[in-house]
Design a protein around this motif. Structure first.
Motif, PDB file in Angstrom:
ATOM      1  N   SER A 223     -23.944  -5.073  -0.311  1.00 34.43           N
ATOM      2  CA  SER A 223     -24.219  -6.083   0.715  1.00 34.43           C
ATOM      3  C   SER A 223     -25.378  -5.672   1.611  1.00 34.43           C
ATOM      4  O   SER A 223     -25.233  -5.531   2.821  1.00 34.43           O
ATOM      5  CB  SER A 223     -22.953  -6.359   1.533  1.00 34.43           C
ATOM      6  N   GLU A 224     -26.530  -5.439   0.971  1.00 34.84           N
ATOM      7  CA  GLU A 224     -27.762  -5.063   1.672  1.00 34.84           C
ATOM      8  C   GLU A 224     -27.598  -3.777   2.477  1.00 34.84           C
ATOM      9  O   GLU A 224     -28.170  -3.619   3.552  1.00 34.84           O
ATOM     10  CB  GLU A 224     -28.234  -6.215   2.562  1.00 34.84           C
ATOM     11  N   GLY A 225     -26.778  -2.859   1.982  1.00 34.05           N
ATOM     12  CA  GLY A 225     -26.571  -1.568   2.642  1.00 34.05           C
ATOM     13  C   GLY A 225     -25.614  -1.616   3.814  1.00 34.05           C
ATOM     14  O   GLY A 225     -25.412  -0.609   4.487  1.00 34.05           O
ATOM     15  N   LYS A 226     -25.015  -2.772   4.070  1.00 31.89           N
ATOM     16  CA  LYS A 226     -24.112  -2.904   5.215  1.00 31.89           C
ATOM     17  C   LYS A 226     -22.654  -2.603   4.878  1.00 31.89           C
ATOM     18  O   LYS A 226     -21.811  -2.566   5.752  1.00 31.89           O
ATOM     19  CB  LYS A 226     -24.228  -4.302   5.819  1.00 31.89           C
ATOM     20  N   MET A 227     -22.372  -2.414   3.593  1.00 35.39           N
ATOM     21  CA  MET A 227     -21.035  -2.018   3.162  1.00 35.39           C
ATOM     22  C   MET A 227     -21.170  -0.638   2.527  1.00 35.39           C
ATOM     23  O   MET A 227     -21.898  -0.459   1.553  1.00 35.39           O
ATOM     24  CB  MET A 227     -20.455  -2.999   2.150  1.00 35.39           C
ATOM     25  N   ILE A 228     -20.471   0.339   3.094  1.00 30.69           N
ATOM     26  CA  ILE A 228     -20.527   1.716   2.599  1.00 30.69           C
ATOM     27  C   ILE A 228     -19.140   2.038   2.044  1.00 30.69           C
ATOM     28  O   ILE A 228     -18.155   2.054   2.786  1.00 30.69           O
ATOM     29  CB  ILE A 228     -20.924   2.689   3.718  1.00 30.69           C
ATOM     30  N   LEU A 229     -19.077   2.268   0.733  1.00 28.68           N
ATOM     31  CA  LEU A 229     -17.800   2.404   0.043  1.00 28.68           C
ATOM     32  C   LEU A 229     -17.685   3.785  -0.598  1.00 28.68           C
ATOM     33  O   LEU A 229     -18.596   4.225  -1.300  1.00 28.68           O
ATOM     34  CB  LEU A 229     -17.701   1.323  -1.032  1.00 28.68           C
ATOM     35  N   TYR A 230     -16.566   4.452  -0.327  1.00 31.04           N
ATOM     36  CA  TYR A 230     -16.246   5.722  -0.965  1.00 31.04           C
ATOM     37  C   TYR A 230     -15.068   5.482  -1.907  1.00 31.04           C
ATOM     38  O   TYR A 230     -14.004   5.041  -1.476  1.00 31.04           O
ATOM     39  CB  TYR A 230     -15.842   6.778   0.066  1.00 31.04           C
ATOM     40  N   ASN A 231     -15.261   5.782  -3.181  1.00 33.71           N
ATOM     41  CA  ASN A 231     -14.189   5.645  -4.160  1.00 33.71           C
ATOM     42  C   ASN A 231     -13.414   6.961  -4.146  1.00 33.71           C
ATOM     43  O   ASN A 231     -13.639   7.854  -4.950  1.00 33.71           O
ATOM     44  CB  ASN A 231     -14.761   5.350  -5.543  1.00 33.71           C
ATOM     45  N   VAL A 232     -12.488   7.088  -3.191  1.00 34.19           N
ATOM     46  CA  VAL A 232     -11.793   8.345  -2.927  1.00 34.19           C
ATOM     47  C   VAL A 232     -10.915   8.758  -4.098  1.00 34.19           C
ATOM     48  O   VAL A 232     -10.971   9.884  -4.573  1.00 34.19           O
ATOM     49  CB  VAL A 232     -10.956   8.239  -1.627  1.00 34.19           C
ATOM     50  N   PHE A 233     -10.085   7.845  -4.564  1.00 29.64           N
ATOM     51  CA  PHE A 233      -9.229   8.108  -5.716  1.00 29.64           C
ATOM     52  C   PHE A 233      -9.489   7.012  -6.739  1.00 29.64           C
ATOM     53  O   PHE A 233      -8.950   5.919  -6.641  1.00 29.64           O
ATOM     54  CB  PHE A 233      -7.749   8.126  -5.320  1.00 29.64           C
ATOM     55  N   PRO A 234     -10.345   7.285  -7.734  1.00 29.24           N
ATOM     56  CA  PRO A 234     -10.651   6.277  -8.752  1.00 29.24           C
ATOM     57  C   PRO A 234      -9.394   5.858  -9.509  1.00 29.24           C
ATOM     58  O   PRO A 234      -8.391   6.578  -9.517  1.00 29.24           O
ATOM     59  CB  PRO A 234     -11.627   6.990  -9.682  1.00 29.24           C
ATOM     60  N   PHE A 235      -9.467   4.719 -10.174  1.00 32.72           N
ATOM     61  CA  PHE A 235      -8.320   4.207 -10.914  1.00 32.72           C
ATOM     62  C   PHE A 235      -7.816   5.243 -11.913  1.00 32.72           C
ATOM     63  O   PHE A 235      -8.588   5.907 -12.594  1.00 32.72           O
ATOM     64  CB  PHE A 235      -8.661   2.919 -11.660  1.00 32.72           C
ATOM     65  N   ASN A 236      -6.496   5.350 -11.966  1.00 31.53           N
ATOM     66  CA  ASN A 236      -5.825   6.256 -12.895  1.00 31.53           C
ATOM     67  C   ASN A 236      -4.699   5.457 -13.536  1.00 31.53           C
ATOM     68  O   ASN A 236      -3.880   4.871 -12.820  1.00 31.53           O
ATOM     69  CB  ASN A 236      -5.273   7.439 -12.102  1.00 31.53           C
ATOM     70  N   PRO A 237      -4.619   5.406 -14.864  1.00 29.82           N
ATOM     71  CA  PRO A 237      -3.581   4.590 -15.505  1.00 29.82           C
ATOM     72  C   PRO A 237      -2.165   5.081 -15.243  1.00 29.82           C
ATOM     73  O   PRO A 237      -1.218   4.312 -15.341  1.00 29.82           O
ATOM     74  CB  PRO A 237      -3.922   4.677 -16.994  1.00 29.82           C
ATOM     75  N   VAL A 238      -2.006   6.350 -14.868  1.00 32.67           N
ATOM     76  CA  VAL A 238      -0.665   6.860 -14.568  1.00 32.67           C
ATOM     77  C   VAL A 238      -0.204   6.364 -13.203  1.00 32.67           C
ATOM     78  O   VAL A 238       0.905   5.868 -13.053  1.00 32.67           O
ATOM     79  CB  VAL A 238      -0.627   8.405 -14.642  1.00 32.67           C
ATOM     80  N   THR A 239      -1.073   6.464 -12.185  1.00 30.29           N
ATOM     81  CA  THR A 239      -0.670   6.020 -10.852  1.00 30.29           C
ATOM     82  C   THR A 239      -0.776   4.507 -10.709  1.00 30.29           C
ATOM     83  O   THR A 239      -0.053   3.904  -9.927  1.00 30.29           O
ATOM     84  CB  THR A 239      -1.547   6.666  -9.760  1.00 30.29           C
ATOM     85  N   GLY A 240      -1.700   3.892 -11.446  1.00 25.17           N
ATOM     86  CA  GLY A 240      -1.847   2.443 -11.416  1.00 25.17           C
ATOM     87  C   GLY A 240      -2.561   1.898 -10.189  1.00 25.17           C
ATOM     88  O   GLY A 240      -2.460   0.719  -9.884  1.00 25.17           O
ATOM     89  N   PHE A 241      -3.292   2.764  -9.467  1.00 25.56           N
ATOM     90  CA  PHE A 241      -4.018   2.270  -8.299  1.00 25.56           C
ATOM     91  C   PHE A 241      -5.348   2.981  -8.155  1.00 25.56           C
ATOM     92  O   PHE A 241      -5.605   3.999  -8.780  1.00 25.56           O
ATOM     93  CB  PHE A 241      -3.187   2.439  -7.014  1.00 25.56           C
ATOM     94  N   GLU A 242      -6.198   2.388  -7.296  1.00 23.99           N
ATOM     95  CA  GLU A 242      -7.413   3.050  -6.849  1.00 23.99           C
ATOM     96  C   GLU A 242      -7.492   2.889  -5.338  1.00 23.99           C
ATOM     97  O   GLU A 242      -6.947   1.942  -4.771  1.00 23.99           O
ATOM     98  CB  GLU A 242      -8.652   2.511  -7.555  1.00 23.99           C
ATOM     99  N   TYR A 243      -8.151   3.856  -4.680  1.00 22.77           N
ATOM    100  CA  TYR A 243      -8.177   3.906  -3.221  1.00 22.77           C
ATOM    101  C   TYR A 243      -9.617   4.030  -2.740  1.00 22.77           C
ATOM    102  O   TYR A 243     -10.350   4.919  -3.171  1.00 22.77           O
ATOM    103  CB  TYR A 243      -7.355   5.114  -2.752  1.00 22.77           C
ATOM    104  N   PHE A 244      -9.993   3.119  -1.844  1.00 20.83           N
ATOM    105  CA  PHE A 244     -11.348   3.106  -1.297  1.00 20.83           C
ATOM    106  C   PHE A 244     -11.318   3.280   0.223  1.00 20.83           C
ATOM    107  O   PHE A 244     -10.449   2.723   0.900  1.00 20.83           O
ATOM    108  CB  PHE A 244     -12.040   1.766  -1.587  1.00 20.83           C
ATOM    109  N   TYR A 245     -12.290   4.006   0.735  1.00 21.45           N
ATOM    110  CA  TYR A 245     -12.549   4.110   2.169  1.00 21.45           C
ATOM    111  C   TYR A 245     -13.830   3.321   2.385  1.00 21.45           C
ATOM    112  O   TYR A 245     -14.855   3.612   1.746  1.00 21.45           O
ATOM    113  CB  TYR A 245     -12.730   5.576   2.568  1.00 21.45           C
TER     114      TYR A 245
END
Length: 183
Positions: free
Chosen positions: A89-111
């Motif tokens: 979004s033109e550098g206005k959204m800063i996203l950290y993919n802290v815990f990428p998707f894992n098929p065992v846990t079934g989730f992903e976590y972003f800051y």
């Protein structure tokens, strides 16, 4: 991506060893034959979900623990400064993919940090997914279909993520939020 079922035998052997169980003792606890347990440990058999369920129930471990890898067993701190953020979004959204998707846990976590006047439209996720948002600083506007929600820190919001949705910050202060996508 590796097949998560490849670790089942390793985990089974480790749990048996930690508890001092023989194959025979494990068979008695789980209702799975000694021969089948041996085949699973040696990687000679791909057990059914029913068999895996019997093993996890009999050994009193979580079903997902049977699929864990050595890497997942490690403890560790994730330092954001060591990660490369994604700018959208033109550098206005800063996203950290802290815990990428894992098929065992079934989730992903972003800051995520949205700077003032940021807007980001997200494509609908699979029908079985849900998003959990926790706003820790500022105010966030979440649009889901035609409904708009203002979430002011500290607050949380959840929605079924198979719908059109967007995040925006029309305010003068940045907003910080965590986003968990559960599949």
């Amino acid at each position: 991506m590796t097949d998560p079922s490849t670790n089942v035998g390793t985990v089974l052997r480790r749990v048996r060893s930690e508890r001092g169980l023989t194959l025979e003792g494990t068979a008695e606890l789980t209702g799975v034959s000694k021969a089948m347990l041996g085949q699973i440990e040696r990687g000679e058999s791909n057990p059914t979900i029913s068999t895996l369920w019997k093993i996890s129930t009999g050994l009193k471990i979580s079903f997902s623990e049977l699929f864990e890898t050595k890497e997942e067993e490690k403890l560790g701190v994730v330092n954001f400064e060591e990660q490369d953020p994604v700018y959208e979004s033109e550098g206005k959204m800063i996203l950290y993919n802290v815990f990428p998707f894992n098929p065992v846990t079934g989730f992903e976590y972003f800051y995520i940090k949205l700077l003032p006047s940021a807007f980001h439209k997200s494509a609908p996720h699979r029908s079985s997914s849900r998003e959990y948002i926790v706003v820790t600083e500022g105010r966030l506007i979440v649009q889901v279909d035609d409904e708009s929600y203002q979430i002011k820190a500290p607050a949380a919001f959840s929605f079924k993520a198979d719908r059109e949705h967007s995040y925006s910050n029309p305010f003068i202060e940045p907003v910080v939020f965590q986003d968990i996508v559960k599949y």
